[in-house]
Design an enzyme around this catalytic site. Structure first.
Site, short mmCIF file in Angstrom:
data_model
loop_
_atom_site.label_atom_id
_atom_site.label_comp_id
_atom_site.label_asym_id
_atom_site.label_seq_id
_atom_site.Cartn_x
_atom_site.Cartn_y
_atom_site.Cartn_z
CD GLU A 242 -2.49 1.18 2.79
OE1 GLU A 242 -3.03 0.09 3.11
OE2 GLU A 242 -2.53 2.19 3.51
CD GLU B 29 -2.96 6.95 6.13
OE1 GLU B 29 -3.93 6.30 6.55
OE2 GLU B 29 -1.77 6.62 6.32
#
Length: 526
Positions: A405, A410
């Site tokens: 990933e 974020e």
């Protein structure tokens, strides 16, 4: 969007203190002990020759053991610790030392009350009147203030910045440390910089107008054993015990050059094309590839990440939930070329049909419409603020392989931007994460990007590199994009009782691919 496990690198100590400002004295020293001579050992001189020294280890040791309490120091040299409990730590007249683990802990000092030091185990920006900070956590950002600060990184993969004073920045870690300087930061000195080999360090220069390494090199000069970078505005960076010949482009986080790239994906959000589940037509899918795609009993499994303990269900206008009619819930709005993803409380009338999820929000993925191996992926967005929000822009492989990933960014409702690569397997995960402070992340639009090549992964904020690493061995296959706003979760915590809703605003998503042969932005020095 795996929830990272942030280690608390400090042990628990016994003891209680009553509510209010009266702490209980702890006879045992804190688990993070410093030798008596550490203050003297950790003395560095700034550009003006002024000695910057850590606060001495004092006789008073105070430990917070309940949430929301206040620890007040005395007129001696005190040590105050939150030990993971949200606290207010208030110094007095001595040279005080603080240990901060909980993100909600506040340190308060008045002017001219000695020399004070914070040991921080999470992202930390020095408050007013506190001189020095030691970054003891891993993968965090540590930032000074307007004083003459001593900023030391002892954890791995940290970013350190001084602020407006004439500061000293020190790398005492074995891994890569990012030194961040911005126009107006003054004249700073760097100690412990590693230019080559494993754990080589990086320098980010913001606001100086440098386009590439040749621009930076023209501003460099050798001054005895040190390298000095004279910025055009009068700022200066002195890299101690360094030779110009040891520095290369790989040591500098510079603006991206897309002249060798072509656009392969462009979403400007003038309209929004959602995938029709009956035909498969459309651009953006609103569910994860994993989990049940249509079952009325387990349909929630593709619309949240239960392992993260998230509280939202990702909805779309055609979702029926446990019923047989579309509920018309739409977390997406388009206005003036901007997408709004809205996370909010689930209407009580439909909560039983939505498996009793407390919140609804939106997820967009290109799992069925677009994927690419390597290239530059960028989003321009304004992020929500407050406890319990978790927006992200990330990439997943079209063929799952372990936990591969790539998180372009974020955020957890504040000014810290997290950029991470996950690789390996569930039983042997490998995670490399980097944190960068963006002071206006929630009030202005910024770009967040990643340049992924066969050799390197380089993250960008506002077009300037923010972190870099070697490409993981399992990250060499097509990946698709995800844009989402999670609510709650085990990483950032859950919203408070006053939470009504939050908006994640997206101006565009763009992808670029090499046009012929494109140079790699950075490579390990040799």
């Amino acid at each position: 969007m795996l929830a990272p496990i942030w280690p608390l690198l400090i042990g628990m100590a016994a003891g209680l203190f009553p509510a209010g400002d009266t702490p209980v004295r702890q006879d045992a020293a804190p688990s993070e002990t410093r030798p008596a001579d550490e203050a003297a050992a950790s003395t560095f001189r700034n550009v003006d020759g002024r000695a910057l020294t850590l606060s001495p280890w004092g006789p008073g040791k105070w430990v917070a053991t309940v949430v929301g309490g206040t620890l007040a120091g005395r007129q001696t040299d005190d040590t105050l610790q939150d030990l993971g409990f949200r606290s207010t730590l208030r110094g007095a007249g001595g040279h005080d030392t603080y240990y901060v683990v909980d993100p909600g802990t506040t340190v308060m000092e008045r002017a001219d009350q000695g020399t004070d030091t914070v040991f921080a185990y999470r992202d930390y920006r020095l408050p007013a009147n506190v001189e020095h900070v030691i970054g003891a956590g891993n993968g965090y950002a540590y930032v000074g203030n307007a004083l003459e600060n001593l900023v030391i990184s002892r954890g791995t993969r940290n970013a350190i910045a001084g602020g407006r004073g004439n500061d000293v920045l020190v790398d005492e870690s074995p891994s890569t440390t990012r030194f961040v300087f911005g126009a107006g930061d003054g004249r700073d000195v760097v100690f412990g910089f590693t230019a080559r080999g494993p754990g080589f360090d990086l320098i980010r220069l913001d606001g100086y107008g440098y386009r590439d390494f040749s621009d930076v090199r023209r501003r460099m000069a050798q001054a005895g054993r040190d390298v000095v970078i004279h910025h055009p505005n009068g700022d200066r960076v002195v890299i101690k015990d360094m030779q110009m010949t040891s520095l290369s482009a790989a040591n500098f986080l510079l603006p991206i050059d897309l002249s060798h790239y072509r656009v392969t994906f462009r979403e400007e959000f003038d309209t929004l094309s959602l995938v029709d589940p009956t035909t498969g037509a459309g651009l953006w899918k609103t569910q994860y590839a994993s989990g049940s795609q249509d079952s009325i009993w387990t349909g929630y499994s593709s619309r949240t990440l239960a392992p993260n303990e998230e509280l939202q269900l990702y909805v779309d206008p055609q979702l029926t939930g446990k019923g047989n009619r579309a509920l018309g819930l739409n977390p997406f709005r388009i206005s003036d070329g901007t997408l709004r993803i809205r996370g909010e409380r689930t209407p009580e009338a439909v909560k039983p049909i939505l498996w009793d999820y407390a919140y609804t929000s939106g997820l967009l993925t290109t799992q069925t419409s677009f994927a690419q191996t390597y290239g530059y992926f960028e989003i321009r967005a304004r992020l929500p603020s407050g406890q319990g929000v978790w927006p992200a822009f990330w990439l997943l492989p079209t063929e799952p392989n372990g936990i591969s990933e790539l998180d372009v960014f974020e955020q957890l409702g504040g000014t810290t931007i997290h950029q991470t690569a996950h690789s390996g397997t569930t039983s042997a995960p490998v995670r490399a994460g980097f944190a960068t402070q963006v002071a206006t992340a929630t009030s202005y639009f910024h770009t967040y990007g990643v340049l992924w090549t066969a050799q390197t992964v380089t993250w960008y904020i506002d077009g300037v590199a923010s972190a870099a690493m070697a490409t993981p061995p399992d990250m060499h296959q097509p990946m698709y994009m995800l844009v989402n706003l999670a609510i709650g979760g085990s990483w950032g915590g859950n919203p408070g009782p006053d939470f009504v809703g939050a908006d994640f605003l997206v101006d565009y998503v763009r992808v670029y691919a090499p046009n012929g042969t494109a140079p790699s932005p950075s490579a390990a020095p040799r």
